[in-house]
Write an enzyme that holds these catalytic residues in place. Structure first.
Site, PDB file in Angstrom:
ATOM      1  N   SER A  89       0.851  -1.199   0.000  1.00  0.00           N
ATOM      2  CA  SER A  89       0.000   0.000   0.000  1.00  0.00           C
ATOM      3  C   SER A  89       0.876   1.234   0.000  1.00  0.00           C
ATOM      4  O   SER A  89       2.017   1.206   0.500  1.00  0.00           O
ATOM      5  CB  SER A  89      -0.897   0.011   1.247  1.00  0.00           C
ATOM      6  N   TYR A 103      -1.113  -0.915  10.506  1.00  0.00           N
ATOM      7  CA  TYR A 103      -1.314  -1.163   9.075  1.00  0.00           C
ATOM      8  C   TYR A 103      -0.152  -0.601   8.260  1.00  0.00           C
ATOM      9  O   TYR A 103       0.414  -1.302   7.407  1.00  0.00           O
ATOM     10  CB  TYR A 103      -2.634  -0.540   8.624  1.00  0.00           C
TER      11      TYR A 103
END
Length: 266
Positions: free
Chosen positions: A145, A158
């Site tokens: 990401s 995350y």
């Protein structure tokens, strides 16, 4: 052989996609299947896979249910695939995102993200690389990401998992350079999913899963290491990321209107 030179096609074998029950994974399975790939789709729920198969072209999607945190099951899936076909493409996409602020930090929630996002990828990488190195060809792709470029609010764990995956793929690229196996890291921006719907801030350049899948499939068919989108958002984050730590933190707080003590709307 360079890891950037070999582009796999359906003529080279089959594809395997994890995290196929929803979001980017599901949309990418459908895109690949409609581009003549035979795709083994992995998710925890058999019902989700049955629905996915019904939506795709006949015979192109094959269910391979399993949890990526179960290393034995992942090895068994790859063994089942390679007993019948060369494994040309593996997209390790399974991951979870739970927004978590510092004042709400929970070790159990963090552990689930570490296990799925990192151990899950490792559990799949092991049998995939064994198969691809043995056959002398293949393409391993890992979904990380843009949140892994540098830390983002509400996403300490995350961002940490995705930063680790980016470095993981970079290191593997060096190791695989002479083994005939190509590797890609996929760094999406914000994509409409059930997980991102909980974000308490505006998400710039928000994309649908199908828009993301279109860019992933196109990127897998080109040379290069990183597949990232939207390009403008990636460029903005990379540019801001060049700032010294104090300036970076101040800028991100300012542009997101971040107040770590604010509560989300019910």
């Amino acid at each position: 052989m360079s890891v950037f030179s070999k582009i796999m096609t359906p003529d080279d074998g089959v594809a395997w996609v994890t995290g196929a029950s929803g979001g980017i994974g599901r949309a990418t399975v459908l895109r690949l299947a409609n581009a003549d790939w035979t795709v083994y789709a992995t998710a925890r729920g058999s019902a989700d896979l049955d629905q996915l198969i019904a939506e795709g072209p006949a015979g192109r999607i094959i269910a391979a249910a399993g949890d990526v945190t179960d290393a034995d099951r992942m090895a068994a899936i790859v063994a089942e695939i390679t007993a019948q076909h060369p494994l040309a493409l593996a997209l390790l996409n399974a991951g979870i995102y739970t927004p978590m602020r510092a004042n709400d930090f929970d070790a159990a929630t963090a552990s689930r993200m570490w296990r799925t996002n990192l151990e899950g990828v490792s559990n799949c990488t092991d049998p995939v690389l064994k198969a691809m190195i043995a056959q002398g060809t293949g393409h391993l792709a890992v979904t990380a990401s843009v949140a892994g470029y540098r830390g983002l609010p509400d996403a300490a764990v995350y961002s940490g998992t995705k930063a680790a995956l980016i470095a993981y793929c970079e290191a593997l690229a060096m190791d695989l350079a002479d083994l005939g196996v190509r590797i890609s890291v996929i760094n999406p921006g914000f994509v409409e999913t059930q997980a991102t719907s909980t974000n308490a801030f505006d998400m710039p350049f928000l994309m649908t899963p199908d828009q993301a899948a279109q860019r992933i499939v196109a990127g897998l068919g080109k040379s290069g290491f990183e597949i990232t989108f939207p390009k403008r958002f990636s460029l903005i984050l990379r540019t801001i990321g060049l700032l010294p730590n104090r300036a970076y933190i101040a800028v991100i707080r300012a542009v997101t209107g971040w107040n770590g003590t604010d509560k989300r709307d019910d």
